[in-house]
Scaffold this motif. Structure first.
Motif, PDB file in Angstrom:
ATOM      1  N   ARG A 154       0.845  -1.193   0.000  1.00 15.53           N
ATOM      2  CA  ARG A 154       0.000   0.000   0.000  1.00 15.53           C
ATOM      3  C   ARG A 154       0.882   1.245   0.000  1.00 15.53           C
ATOM      4  O   ARG A 154       1.831   1.348   0.776  1.00 15.53           O
ATOM      5  N   CYS A 155       0.517   2.168  -0.844  1.00 13.62           N
ATOM      6  CA  CYS A 155       1.253   3.431  -0.947  1.00 13.62           C
ATOM      7  C   CYS A 155       0.798   4.359   0.179  1.00 13.62           C
ATOM      8  O   CYS A 155      -0.391   4.631   0.317  1.00 13.62           O
ATOM      9  N   ARG A 156       1.744   4.829   0.989  1.00  8.38           N
ATOM     10  CA  ARG A 156       1.382   5.733   2.086  1.00  8.38           C
ATOM     11  C   ARG A 156       1.041   7.130   1.576  1.00  8.38           C
ATOM     12  O   ARG A 156       0.471   7.933   2.290  1.00  8.38           O
ATOM     13  N   THR A 157       1.378   7.415   0.329  1.00  7.46           N
ATOM     14  CA  THR A 157       1.110   8.738  -0.221  1.00  7.46           C
ATOM     15  C   THR A 157      -0.312   8.828  -0.784  1.00  7.46           C
ATOM     16  O   THR A 157      -1.071   9.726  -0.439  1.00  7.46           O
ATOM     17  N   CYS A 158      -0.695   7.865  -1.627  1.00 12.72           N
ATOM     18  CA  CYS A 158      -2.004   7.968  -2.292  1.00 12.72           C
ATOM     19  C   CYS A 158      -2.967   6.841  -1.911  1.00 12.72           C
ATOM     20  O   CYS A 158      -4.132   6.878  -2.282  1.00 12.72           O
ATOM     21  N   GLY A 159      -2.504   5.817  -1.194  1.00 15.50           N
ATOM     22  CA  GLY A 159      -3.393   4.758  -0.743  1.00 15.50           C
ATOM     23  C   GLY A 159      -3.564   3.610  -1.710  1.00 15.50           C
ATOM     24  O   GLY A 159      -4.259   2.636  -1.402  1.00 15.50           O
ATOM     25  N   SER A 166       7.726   0.654  -5.420  1.00 18.41           N
ATOM     26  CA  SER A 166       7.212   1.951  -5.828  1.00 18.41           C
ATOM     27  C   SER A 166       5.746   1.782  -6.226  1.00 18.41           C
ATOM     28  O   SER A 166       5.291   0.682  -6.539  1.00 18.41           O
ATOM     29  N   CYS A 167       5.019   2.897  -6.184  1.00 13.37           N
ATOM     30  CA  CYS A 167       3.575   2.883  -6.395  1.00 13.37           C
ATOM     31  C   CYS A 167       3.244   2.889  -7.884  1.00 13.37           C
ATOM     32  O   CYS A 167       3.773   3.692  -8.642  1.00 13.37           O
ATOM     33  N   GLN A 168       2.306   1.995  -8.280  1.00 13.73           N
ATOM     34  CA  GLN A 168       1.899   1.929  -9.682  1.00 13.73           C
ATOM     35  C   GLN A 168       1.041   3.132 -10.063  1.00 13.73           C
ATOM     36  O   GLN A 168       0.864   3.423 -11.237  1.00 13.73           O
ATOM     37  N   ASN A 169       0.500   3.841  -9.070  1.00 11.28           N
ATOM     38  CA  ASN A 169      -0.383   4.962  -9.346  1.00 11.28           C
ATOM     39  C   ASN A 169       0.355   6.296  -9.376  1.00 11.28           C
ATOM     40  O   ASN A 169       0.227   7.053 -10.323  1.00 11.28           O
ATOM     41  N   CYS A 170       1.147   6.573  -8.316  1.00  9.69           N
ATOM     42  CA  CYS A 170       1.773   7.898  -8.221  1.00  9.69           C
ATOM     43  C   CYS A 170       3.295   7.831  -8.308  1.00  9.69           C
ATOM     44  O   CYS A 170       3.958   8.864  -8.227  1.00  9.69           O
ATOM     45  N   ALA A 171       3.846   6.633  -8.472  1.00 10.26           N
ATOM     46  CA  ALA A 171       5.300   6.445  -8.586  1.00 10.26           C
ATOM     47  C   ALA A 171       6.043   6.791  -7.296  1.00 10.26           C
ATOM     48  O   ALA A 171       7.272   6.848  -7.297  1.00 10.26           O
TER      49      ALA A 171
HETATM   50 ZN   LIG Z   1       0.837   6.195  -4.640  1.00  9.89          ZN
END
Ligand SMILES: [Zn+2]
Length: 145
Positions: free
Chosen positions: A33-38, A47-52
């Motif tokens: 889980r991305c702590r930045t965008c969820g 790394s996040c697939q949504n916000c990198a």
């Molecule tokens: Zn993210």
């Protein structure tokens, strides 16, 4: 399956399951889980697939899900297919929607005539085959409840 102990188990893919791989009933799929965008993704991602972004936490994913859509693979897949063979059994393959808000591509087992979109499914973690080193290779599927 054999007289091997649980110490001889390896995951079909690194970073896919909670450890240890015993007892199998308590093993869960792992998500990140991305702590930045969820955003939540399957497996251990750095790394996040949504916000990198790279501020990720590893979470166990729910063993319960709902069948979002599926297909039936009626012919033996080419390559290193390790499921039931000789005879090959038709295999369900579908997208399973988890409470975390993600859809996981998952085998659905061989009971393909009873699959229904929207049905409740439950995670099953099981030994898929034994490799040349004598290790049980652990895989997963979601099966009808
Ligand atoms: Zn993210």
């Amino acid at each position: 399956m054999s007289d091997k102990t649980a110490t001889n188990r390896i995951p079909v893919r690194e970073g896919l399951f909670t450890m240890p791989l015993s007892p199998l009933e308590q093993v869960r799929l792992v998500g990140s889980r991305c702590r930045t965008c969820g955003e939540v993704g399957l497996g251990t991602n750095f790394s996040c697939q949504n916000c990198a972004g790279d501020d990720m936490e590893v979470i166990p994913l729910s063993p319960e899900g709902k069948l979002w859509t599926y297909t039936v693979i009626r012919n033996r897949p080419p390559g290193d297919y390790k499921g039931p063979d000789n005879p090959y059994l038709p295999l369900g393959e579908g997208l399973v929607e988890l409470p975390e808000g993600i859809r996981v591509l998952s085998p659905l087992g061989n009971d393909v005539d009873n699959l229904e979109i929207g049905m409740d499914l439950r995670l099953k973690v099981y030994p898929l085959y034994e490799n040349n080193d004598g290790n049980e290779v652990i895989a997963f599927k979601y099966e009808p409840v």
